[in-house]
Design a protein around this motif. Structure first.
Motif, PDB file in Angstrom:
ATOM      1  N   PRO A 149       0.796  -1.224   0.000  1.00 13.98           N
ATOM      2  CA  PRO A 149       0.000   0.000   0.000  1.00 13.98           C
ATOM      3  C   PRO A 149       0.831   1.278   0.000  1.00 13.98           C
ATOM      4  CG  PRO A 149      -0.001  -1.013   2.168  1.00 13.98           C
ATOM      5  CD  PRO A 149       0.655  -1.988   1.243  1.00 13.98           C
ATOM      6  N   TYR A 150       2.115   1.177   0.359  1.00 11.32           N
ATOM      7  CA  TYR A 150       2.983   2.362   0.397  1.00 11.32           C
ATOM      8  C   TYR A 150       3.826   2.499  -0.878  1.00 11.32           C
ATOM      9  CZ  TYR A 150       1.864   2.397   5.379  1.00 11.32           C
ATOM     10  OH  TYR A 150       1.207   2.430   6.587  1.00 11.32           O
ATOM     11  N   GLU A 151       3.732   1.528  -1.782  1.00  6.11           N
ATOM     12  CA  GLU A 151       4.584   1.520  -2.976  1.00  6.11           C
ATOM     13  C   GLU A 151       4.137   2.589  -3.978  1.00  6.11           C
ATOM     14  OE1 GLU A 151       6.022  -1.564  -6.517  1.00  6.11           O
ATOM     15  OE2 GLU A 151       4.447  -2.131  -5.096  1.00  6.11           O
ATOM     16  N   LEU A 152       5.087   3.446  -4.377  1.00  4.05           N
ATOM     17  CA  LEU A 152       4.817   4.478  -5.374  1.00  4.05           C
ATOM     18  C   LEU A 152       5.170   3.927  -6.752  1.00  4.05           C
ATOM     19  CD1 LEU A 152       6.385   7.578  -3.542  1.00  4.05           C
ATOM     20  CD2 LEU A 152       4.112   6.580  -3.285  1.00  4.05           C
ATOM     21  N   THR A 153       4.258   4.065  -7.703  1.00  3.43           N
ATOM     22  CA  THR A 153       4.458   3.535  -9.050  1.00  3.43           C
ATOM     23  C   THR A 153       4.120   4.613 -10.087  1.00  3.43           C
ATOM     24  OG1 THR A 153       2.190   2.732  -9.370  1.00  3.43           O
ATOM     25  CG2 THR A 153       3.721   1.278  -8.181  1.00  3.43           C
ATOM     26  N   PRO A 154       4.523   4.404 -11.331  1.00  2.00           N
ATOM     27  CA  PRO A 154       4.174   5.365 -12.390  1.00  2.00           C
ATOM     28  C   PRO A 154       2.700   5.284 -12.814  1.00  2.00           C
ATOM     29  CG  PRO A 154       6.097   4.020 -13.002  1.00  2.00           C
ATOM     30  CD  PRO A 154       5.458   3.381 -11.825  1.00  2.00           C
ATOM     31  N   GLU A 155       1.971   4.289 -12.322  1.00  2.00           N
ATOM     32  CA  GLU A 155       0.581   4.091 -12.740  1.00  2.00           C
ATOM     33  C   GLU A 155      -0.339   5.035 -11.963  1.00  2.00           C
ATOM     34  OE1 GLU A 155       0.521  -0.109 -11.867  1.00  2.00           O
ATOM     35  OE2 GLU A 155       0.701  -0.580 -13.989  1.00  2.00           O
ATOM     36  N   ILE A 156      -0.282   6.299 -12.329  1.00  2.00           N
ATOM     37  CA  ILE A 156      -0.974   7.344 -11.574  1.00  2.00           C
ATOM     38  C   ILE A 156      -2.437   7.454 -11.999  1.00  2.00           C
ATOM     39  CG2 ILE A 156      -1.027   9.835 -11.097  1.00  2.00           C
ATOM     40  CD1 ILE A 156       2.010   9.830 -11.514  1.00  2.00           C
ATOM     41  N   MET A 157      -3.329   7.485 -11.025  1.00  2.00           N
ATOM     42  CA  MET A 157      -4.768   7.695 -11.221  1.00  2.00           C
ATOM     43  C   MET A 157      -5.361   6.782 -12.297  1.00  2.00           C
ATOM     44  SD  MET A 157      -5.425  11.788 -10.605  1.00  2.00           S
ATOM     45  CE  MET A 157      -4.274  12.374 -11.833  1.00  2.00           C
ATOM     46  N   LYS A 158      -4.995   5.502 -12.199  1.00  2.00           N
ATOM     47  CA  LYS A 158      -5.580   4.521 -13.104  1.00  2.00           C
ATOM     48  C   LYS A 158      -7.001   4.190 -12.652  1.00  2.00           C
ATOM     49  CE  LYS A 158      -1.968   3.854 -15.749  1.00  2.00           C
ATOM     50  NZ  LYS A 158      -1.977   4.191 -17.192  1.00  2.00           N
ATOM     51  N   ALA A 159      -7.907   4.036 -13.610  1.00  2.00           N
ATOM     52  CA  ALA A 159      -9.304   3.758 -13.286  1.00  2.00           C
ATOM     53  C   ALA A 159      -9.456   2.342 -12.726  1.00  2.00           C
ATOM     54  CB  ALA A 159     -10.175   3.911 -14.533  1.00  2.00           C
ATOM     55  N   PRO A 160     -10.505   2.092 -11.944  1.00  2.00           N
ATOM     56  CA  PRO A 160     -10.742   0.738 -11.425  1.00  2.00           C
ATOM     57  C   PRO A 160     -10.808  -0.291 -12.540  1.00  2.00           C
ATOM     58  CG  PRO A 160     -12.172   2.305 -10.315  1.00  2.00           C
ATOM     59  CD  PRO A 160     -11.491   3.070 -11.419  1.00  2.00           C
ATOM     60  N   GLY A 161     -10.151  -1.437 -12.313  1.00  2.00           N
ATOM     61  CA  GLY A 161     -10.151  -2.507 -13.303  1.00  2.00           C
ATOM     62  C   GLY A 161      -8.987  -2.455 -14.266  1.00  2.00           C
ATOM     63  N   THR A 162      -8.091  -1.460 -14.113  1.00  2.00           N
ATOM     64  CA  THR A 162      -6.950  -1.337 -15.019  1.00  2.00           C
ATOM     65  C   THR A 162      -5.905  -2.401 -14.700  1.00  2.00           C
ATOM     66  OG1 THR A 162      -7.279   1.051 -15.137  1.00  2.00           O
ATOM     67  CG2 THR A 162      -5.151   0.208 -15.871  1.00  2.00           C
ATOM     68  N   PRO A 163      -5.421  -3.151 -15.721  1.00  2.00           N
ATOM     69  CA  PRO A 163      -4.387  -4.162 -15.460  1.00  2.00           C
ATOM     70  C   PRO A 163      -3.093  -3.510 -15.002  1.00  2.00           C
ATOM     71  CG  PRO A 163      -5.454  -4.518 -17.588  1.00  2.00           C
ATOM     72  CD  PRO A 163      -5.881  -3.174 -17.119  1.00  2.00           C
ATOM     73  N   GLY A 164      -2.368  -4.175 -14.115  1.00  2.00           N
ATOM     74  CA  GLY A 164      -1.083  -3.667 -13.675  1.00  2.00           C
ATOM     75  C   GLY A 164      -0.019  -3.855 -14.743  1.00  2.00           C
ATOM     76  N   ALA A 165       1.096  -3.156 -14.609  1.00  2.00           N
ATOM     77  CA  ALA A 165       2.182  -3.233 -15.590  1.00  2.00           C
ATOM     78  C   ALA A 165       2.957  -4.537 -15.425  1.00  2.00           C
ATOM     79  CB  ALA A 165       3.124  -2.045 -15.403  1.00  2.00           C
ATOM     80  N   ASN A 166       3.469  -5.041 -16.533  1.00  2.00           N
ATOM     81  CA  ASN A 166       4.333  -6.228 -16.541  1.00  2.00           C
ATOM     82  C   ASN A 166       3.682  -7.436 -15.874  1.00  2.00           C
ATOM     83  OD1 ASN A 166       6.410  -4.673 -17.750  1.00  2.00           O
ATOM     84  ND2 ASN A 166       7.029  -3.924 -15.724  1.00  2.00           N
ATOM     85  N   GLY A 167       2.412  -7.640 -16.163  1.00  2.00           N
ATOM     86  CA  GLY A 167       1.723  -8.813 -15.649  1.00  2.00           C
ATOM     87  C   GLY A 167       1.326  -8.741 -14.188  1.00  2.00           C
ATOM     88  N   ALA A 168       1.412  -7.560 -13.576  1.00  2.00           N
ATOM     89  CA  ALA A 168       1.017  -7.407 -12.174  1.00  2.00           C
ATOM     90  C   ALA A 168      -0.504  -7.537 -12.054  1.00  2.00           C
ATOM     91  CB  ALA A 168       1.473  -6.047 -11.646  1.00  2.00           C
ATOM     92  N   PRO A 169      -1.023  -7.822 -10.852  1.00  2.00           N
ATOM     93  CA  PRO A 169      -2.474  -7.954 -10.679  1.00  2.00           C
ATOM     94  C   PRO A 169      -3.225  -6.694 -11.094  1.00  2.00           C
ATOM     95  CG  PRO A 169      -1.296  -8.729  -8.731  1.00  2.00           C
ATOM     96  CD  PRO A 169      -0.280  -8.076  -9.607  1.00  2.00           C
ATOM     97  N   VAL A 170      -4.476  -6.885 -11.433  1.00  2.00           N
ATOM     98  CA  VAL A 170      -5.328  -5.771 -11.846  1.00  2.00           C
ATOM     99  C   VAL A 170      -5.561  -4.838 -10.658  1.00  2.00           C
ATOM    100  CG1 VAL A 170      -7.655  -5.169 -12.652  1.00  2.00           C
ATOM    101  CG2 VAL A 170      -6.460  -7.147 -13.615  1.00  2.00           C
ATOM    102  N   HIS A 171      -5.580  -3.538 -10.949  1.00  2.00           N
ATOM    103  CA  HIS A 171      -5.943  -2.549  -9.924  1.00  2.00           C
ATOM    104  C   HIS A 171      -7.470  -2.521  -9.842  1.00  2.00           C
ATOM    105  CE1 HIS A 171      -1.846  -1.079  -9.479  1.00  2.00           C
ATOM    106  NE2 HIS A 171      -1.757  -0.968 -10.800  1.00  2.00           N
ATOM    107  N   VAL A 172      -8.021  -3.380  -9.005  1.00  2.00           N
ATOM    108  CA  VAL A 172      -9.475  -3.576  -8.937  1.00  2.00           C
ATOM    109  C   VAL A 172     -10.204  -2.267  -8.646  1.00  2.00           C
ATOM    110  CG1 VAL A 172     -11.343  -4.793  -7.747  1.00  2.00           C
ATOM    111  CG2 VAL A 172      -9.171  -5.957  -8.214  1.00  2.00           C
ATOM    112  N   LEU A 173      -9.657  -1.464  -7.750  1.00  2.00           N
ATOM    113  CA  LEU A 173     -10.287  -0.193  -7.372  1.00  2.00           C
ATOM    114  C   LEU A 173      -9.494   1.015  -7.856  1.00  2.00           C
ATOM    115  CD1 LEU A 173     -11.395  -1.086  -3.716  1.00  2.00           C
ATOM    116  CD2 LEU A 173     -12.791  -1.097  -5.802  1.00  2.00           C
ATOM    117  N   GLY A 174      -8.534   0.798  -8.759  1.00  2.00           N
ATOM    118  CA  GLY A 174      -7.767   1.899  -9.326  1.00  2.00           C
ATOM    119  C   GLY A 174      -6.575   2.284  -8.470  1.00  2.00           C
ATOM    120  N   THR A 175      -5.939   3.389  -8.831  1.00  2.00           N
ATOM    121  CA  THR A 175      -4.780   3.906  -8.097  1.00  2.00           C
ATOM    122  C   THR A 175      -4.997   5.385  -7.782  1.00  2.00           C
ATOM    123  OG1 THR A 175      -3.597   4.503 -10.138  1.00  2.00           O
ATOM    124  CG2 THR A 175      -3.230   2.297  -9.270  1.00  2.00           C
ATOM    125  N   ASP A 176      -4.153   5.928  -6.889  1.00  2.00           N
ATOM    126  CA  ASP A 176      -4.276   7.339  -6.516  1.00  2.00           C
ATOM    127  C   ASP A 176      -3.248   8.187  -7.255  1.00  2.00           C
ATOM    128  OD1 ASP A 176      -1.892   6.765  -5.289  1.00  2.00           O
ATOM    129  OD2 ASP A 176      -2.600   7.087  -3.243  1.00  2.00           O
TER     130      ASP A 176
END
Length: 274
Positions: free
Chosen positions: A49-76
Protein backbone atom coordinates in the motif's frame (compact mmCIF):
# COMPACT_ATOMS: atom_id res chain seq x y z
CA UNK A 1 -24.59 -32.79 31.30
CA UNK A 2 -25.86 -29.65 32.98
CA UNK A 3 -23.00 -27.64 31.48
CA UNK A 4 -23.73 -29.01 28.02
CA UNK A 5 -27.41 -28.27 28.44
CA UNK A 6 -26.62 -24.73 29.62
CA UNK A 7 -24.28 -24.12 26.67
CA UNK A 8 -26.88 -25.42 24.21
CA UNK A 9 -29.51 -23.18 25.79
CA UNK A 10 -27.11 -20.23 25.48
CA UNK A 11 -26.53 -20.96 21.78
CA UNK A 12 -30.26 -21.37 21.29
CA UNK A 13 -30.89 -17.93 22.79
CA UNK A 14 -28.26 -16.40 20.52
CA UNK A 15 -29.81 -18.08 17.48
CA UNK A 16 -33.27 -16.84 18.47
CA UNK A 17 -31.92 -13.30 18.88
CA UNK A 18 -30.39 -13.32 15.39
CA UNK A 19 -33.46 -14.96 13.84
CA UNK A 20 -35.77 -12.34 15.30
CA UNK A 21 -33.66 -9.30 14.49
CA UNK A 22 -32.55 -8.77 10.91
CA UNK A 23 -30.65 -5.59 11.75
CA UNK A 24 -28.61 -7.46 14.36
CA UNK A 25 -27.80 -10.20 11.85
CA UNK A 26 -26.78 -7.83 9.04
CA UNK A 27 -24.75 -5.61 11.36
CA UNK A 28 -22.92 -8.55 12.93
CA UNK A 29 -22.11 -10.09 9.55
CA UNK A 30 -20.75 -6.78 8.22
CA UNK A 31 -18.67 -6.16 11.34
CA UNK A 32 -17.20 -9.68 11.21
CA UNK A 33 -16.36 -9.22 7.52
CA UNK A 34 -14.64 -5.89 8.23
CA UNK A 35 -12.61 -7.39 11.07
CA UNK A 36 -11.57 -10.39 8.95
CA UNK A 37 -10.54 -8.13 6.06
CA UNK A 38 -8.44 -6.03 8.44
CA UNK A 39 -6.76 -9.07 10.00
CA UNK A 40 -6.08 -10.69 6.61
CA UNK A 41 -4.95 -7.45 4.91
CA UNK A 42 -1.30 -8.59 4.51
CA UNK A 43 -2.43 -11.73 2.69
CA UNK A 44 -5.28 -10.18 0.67
CA UNK A 45 -3.63 -6.94 -0.49
CA UNK A 46 -2.37 -7.39 -4.07
CA UNK A 47 0.23 -4.60 -3.72
CA UNK A 48 2.30 -2.86 -1.09
CA UNK A 49 0.00 0.00 0.00
CA UNK A 50 2.98 2.36 0.40
CA UNK A 51 4.58 1.52 -2.98
CA UNK A 52 4.82 4.48 -5.37
CA UNK A 53 4.46 3.53 -9.05
CA UNK A 54 4.17 5.37 -12.39
CA UNK A 55 0.58 4.09 -12.74
CA UNK A 56 -0.97 7.34 -11.57
CA UNK A 57 -4.77 7.70 -11.22
CA UNK A 58 -5.58 4.52 -13.10
CA UNK A 59 -9.30 3.76 -13.29
CA UNK A 60 -10.74 0.74 -11.42
CA UNK A 61 -10.15 -2.51 -13.30
CA UNK A 62 -6.95 -1.34 -15.02
CA UNK A 63 -4.39 -4.16 -15.46
CA UNK A 64 -1.08 -3.67 -13.68
CA UNK A 65 2.18 -3.23 -15.59
CA UNK A 66 4.33 -6.23 -16.54
CA UNK A 67 1.72 -8.81 -15.65
CA UNK A 68 1.02 -7.41 -12.17
CA UNK A 69 -2.47 -7.95 -10.68
CA UNK A 70 -5.33 -5.77 -11.85
CA UNK A 71 -5.94 -2.55 -9.92
CA UNK A 72 -9.48 -3.58 -8.94
CA UNK A 73 -10.29 -0.19 -7.37
CA UNK A 74 -7.77 1.90 -9.33
CA UNK A 75 -4.78 3.91 -8.10
CA UNK A 76 -4.28 7.34 -6.52
CA UNK A 77 -2.18 10.37 -7.51
CA UNK A 78 1.02 8.63 -6.32
CA UNK A 79 0.30 5.36 -8.13
CA UNK A 80 -0.63 3.44 -4.97
CA UNK A 81 -3.21 0.69 -5.27
CA UNK A 82 -6.55 1.74 -3.71
CA UNK A 83 -7.64 -1.79 -2.76
CA UNK A 84 -4.40 -2.42 -0.88
CA UNK A 85 -4.70 0.90 0.93
CA UNK A 86 -8.34 0.14 1.76
CA UNK A 87 -7.46 -3.20 3.38
CA UNK A 88 -4.54 -1.80 5.37
CA UNK A 89 -6.56 1.30 6.25
CA UNK A 90 -9.21 -0.96 7.76
CA UNK A 91 -6.63 -2.11 10.31
CA UNK A 92 -5.87 1.47 11.32
CA UNK A 93 -9.47 2.70 11.45
CA UNK A 94 -10.79 -0.32 13.37
CA UNK A 95 -7.83 -0.25 15.77
CA UNK A 96 -8.49 3.41 16.55
CA UNK A 97 -12.21 2.72 16.94
CA UNK A 98 -11.80 -0.25 19.30
CA UNK A 99 -9.02 1.18 21.48
CA UNK A 100 -10.58 4.66 21.78
CA UNK A 101 -13.95 3.12 22.69
CA UNK A 102 -12.26 0.81 25.22
CA UNK A 103 -10.55 3.78 26.89
CA UNK A 104 -13.87 5.65 27.04
CA UNK A 105 -15.58 2.57 28.50
CA UNK A 106 -12.99 2.02 31.24
CA UNK A 107 -12.78 5.69 32.26
CA UNK A 108 -16.54 6.22 32.11
CA UNK A 109 -17.29 3.04 34.05
CA UNK A 110 -14.88 3.88 36.87
CA UNK A 111 -15.98 7.51 37.21
CA UNK A 112 -19.69 6.70 36.92
CA UNK A 113 -19.42 3.79 39.34
CA UNK A 114 -17.68 5.90 41.98
CA UNK A 115 -20.20 8.73 41.62
CA UNK A 116 -23.26 6.50 41.74
CA UNK A 117 -22.20 4.19 44.54
CA UNK A 118 -20.47 6.60 46.93
CA UNK A 119 -23.05 9.39 46.41
CA UNK A 120 -23.11 12.56 48.50
CA UNK A 121 -20.41 15.17 47.90
CA UNK A 122 -18.40 12.79 45.73
CA UNK A 123 -21.38 12.36 43.41
CA UNK A 124 -22.04 16.12 43.21
CA UNK A 125 -18.42 16.94 42.35
CA UNK A 126 -18.19 14.22 39.70
CA UNK A 127 -21.54 15.19 38.15
CA UNK A 128 -20.34 18.78 37.74
CA UNK A 129 -17.09 17.46 36.24
CA UNK A 130 -19.09 15.36 33.77
CA UNK A 131 -21.27 18.36 32.88
CA UNK A 132 -18.17 20.40 32.02
CA UNK A 133 -17.09 17.72 29.53
CA UNK A 134 -20.62 17.42 28.12
CA UNK A 135 -20.87 21.19 27.53
CA UNK A 136 -17.45 21.38 25.86
CA UNK A 137 -17.54 20.64 22.09
CA UNK A 138 -15.49 17.44 22.06
CA UNK A 139 -14.34 17.64 18.43
CA UNK A 140 -12.88 21.12 18.88
CA UNK A 141 -11.21 19.96 22.10
CA UNK A 142 -9.70 17.06 20.15
CA UNK A 143 -8.49 19.49 17.46
CA UNK A 144 -6.75 21.65 20.06
CA UNK A 145 -5.08 18.72 21.85
CA UNK A 146 -3.92 17.05 18.62
CA UNK A 147 -2.58 20.38 17.32
CA UNK A 148 -0.63 20.86 20.57
CA UNK A 149 0.75 17.37 21.17
CA UNK A 150 0.97 15.95 17.66
CA UNK A 151 -1.04 13.70 15.38
CA UNK A 152 0.54 10.30 16.04
CA UNK A 153 -2.01 7.49 16.03
CA UNK A 154 -1.41 6.76 19.73
CA UNK A 155 -2.27 10.34 20.65
CA UNK A 156 -5.36 10.29 18.44
CA UNK A 157 -6.67 7.11 20.12
CA UNK A 158 -6.03 8.41 23.63
CA UNK A 159 -7.54 11.83 22.94
CA UNK A 160 -10.70 10.40 21.36
CA UNK A 161 -11.10 7.97 24.26
CA UNK A 162 -10.56 10.64 26.93
CA UNK A 163 -13.13 12.98 25.39
CA UNK A 164 -15.94 10.46 24.81
CA UNK A 165 -16.32 8.90 28.28
CA UNK A 166 -19.12 11.13 29.78
CA UNK A 167 -21.92 9.10 28.16
CA UNK A 168 -20.60 5.90 29.74
CA UNK A 169 -20.15 7.66 33.08
CA UNK A 170 -23.77 8.80 33.11
CA UNK A 171 -25.01 5.30 32.27
CA UNK A 172 -22.82 3.67 34.94
CA UNK A 173 -23.83 6.26 37.54
CA UNK A 174 -27.52 5.54 36.92
CA UNK A 175 -26.88 1.80 37.21
CA UNK A 176 -24.89 2.23 40.42
CA UNK A 177 -27.60 4.38 42.03
CA UNK A 178 -30.16 1.70 41.19
CA UNK A 179 -28.01 -1.20 42.41
CA UNK A 180 -26.69 0.27 45.66
CA UNK A 181 -30.08 -0.10 47.35
CA UNK A 182 -30.60 -3.73 46.31
CA UNK A 183 -30.81 -6.43 48.96
CA UNK A 184 -27.64 -8.27 47.92
CA UNK A 185 -25.60 -5.04 48.15
CA UNK A 186 -27.01 -4.36 51.63
CA UNK A 187 -26.06 -7.92 52.61
CA UNK A 188 -22.47 -7.36 51.46
CA UNK A 189 -22.30 -4.17 53.50
CA UNK A 190 -23.69 -5.93 56.56
CA UNK A 191 -20.98 -8.60 56.26
CA UNK A 192 -18.31 -5.89 56.37
CA UNK A 193 -17.19 -5.95 52.74
CA UNK A 194 -15.40 -2.74 51.75
CA UNK A 195 -16.99 -0.16 49.43
CA UNK A 196 -14.32 -0.59 46.77
CA UNK A 197 -14.73 -4.36 46.85
CA UNK A 198 -18.51 -4.05 46.51
CA UNK A 199 -18.16 -1.61 43.63
CA UNK A 200 -15.73 -3.76 41.63
CA UNK A 201 -17.22 -7.17 42.49
CA UNK A 202 -20.94 -6.38 42.39
CA UNK A 203 -21.88 -2.88 41.16
CA UNK A 204 -19.80 -2.70 37.98
CA UNK A 205 -20.30 -6.34 36.84
CA UNK A 206 -24.09 -6.05 37.26
CA UNK A 207 -24.34 -2.61 35.66
CA UNK A 208 -21.92 -3.03 32.76
CA UNK A 209 -24.40 -4.13 30.07
CA UNK A 210 -25.59 -0.64 28.97
CA UNK A 211 -21.90 0.35 28.80
CA UNK A 212 -21.20 -2.52 26.40
CA UNK A 213 -24.04 -1.42 24.12
CA UNK A 214 -22.95 2.22 24.22
CA UNK A 215 -19.31 1.29 23.58
CA UNK A 216 -20.35 -0.43 20.36
CA UNK A 217 -21.80 2.87 19.17
CA UNK A 218 -18.68 4.72 20.30
CA UNK A 219 -16.51 2.56 18.04
CA UNK A 220 -18.27 4.02 15.01
CA UNK A 221 -18.00 7.52 16.52
CA UNK A 222 -14.25 7.10 17.00
CA UNK A 223 -13.84 5.93 13.38
CA UNK A 224 -15.74 9.02 12.18
CA UNK A 225 -13.68 11.30 14.41
CA UNK A 226 -10.41 9.89 13.10
CA UNK A 227 -11.67 10.28 9.53
CA UNK A 228 -12.60 13.90 10.28
CA UNK A 229 -9.19 14.64 11.80
CA UNK A 230 -7.39 13.07 8.84
CA UNK A 231 -9.62 14.95 6.39
CA UNK A 232 -8.55 18.21 8.09
CA UNK A 233 -4.89 17.20 7.89
CA UNK A 234 -4.52 16.34 11.60
CA UNK A 235 -4.23 12.58 11.24
CA UNK A 236 -1.01 10.57 11.37
CA UNK A 237 0.56 11.10 7.91
CA UNK A 238 2.83 8.05 8.31
CA UNK A 239 -0.01 5.53 8.60
CA UNK A 240 -2.65 4.69 6.01
CA UNK A 241 -6.23 5.12 7.21
CA UNK A 242 -9.56 5.65 5.49
CA UNK A 243 -9.55 9.27 6.63
CA UNK A 244 -6.13 9.83 5.06
CA UNK A 245 -7.34 8.28 1.81
CA UNK A 246 -10.39 10.56 1.72
CA UNK A 247 -8.19 13.58 2.48
CA UNK A 248 -5.75 12.76 -0.35
CA UNK A 249 -8.61 12.17 -2.79
CA UNK A 250 -10.71 15.28 -2.07
CA UNK A 251 -8.74 17.33 -4.64
CA UNK A 252 -9.22 14.62 -7.28
CA UNK A 253 -13.01 14.32 -7.22
CA UNK A 254 -13.32 15.65 -10.80
CA UNK A 255 -10.38 13.65 -12.20
CA UNK A 256 -10.31 10.43 -10.15
CA UNK A 257 -13.40 10.30 -7.93
CA UNK A 258 -12.77 6.68 -6.89
CA UNK A 259 -9.80 7.76 -4.74
CA UNK A 260 -12.12 9.47 -2.21
CA UNK A 261 -15.39 7.64 -2.86
CA UNK A 262 -14.11 4.11 -2.13
CA UNK A 263 -12.80 4.84 1.42
CA UNK A 264 -15.81 7.09 2.02
CA UNK A 265 -18.16 4.20 1.28
CA UNK A 266 -16.07 1.95 3.57
CA UNK A 267 -16.47 4.43 6.45
CA UNK A 268 -20.23 4.71 5.90
CA UNK A 269 -20.75 0.93 5.73
CA UNK A 270 -18.64 0.31 8.85
CA UNK A 271 -20.39 3.00 10.89
CA UNK A 272 -23.82 1.74 9.83
CA UNK A 273 -22.79 -1.83 10.70
CA UNK A 274 -21.80 -0.87 14.25
Amino acid sequence: MNRKHGFRAFLSRIGSAFAGNRQLLIGTVLVVIMILLAILAPALAPYDPYELTPEIMKAPGTPGANGAPVHVLGTDKLGRDILSQLLWGAQTSLKIGFIAALIAAVVGTLIGGIAGYFGGTVDKVIVEFINIFVMTPSFFLILIIVAMFGSRMVYVMIVIGLTSWPGNARLMRAQAISLRNRTFIKSCQAMGESKLSIMFRHIIPNGIFPIVANTTMQISGAILTEAGLSFLGLGDPNIISWGQMISSGKALLTKAPWVAIVPGVAVVVTVLAF
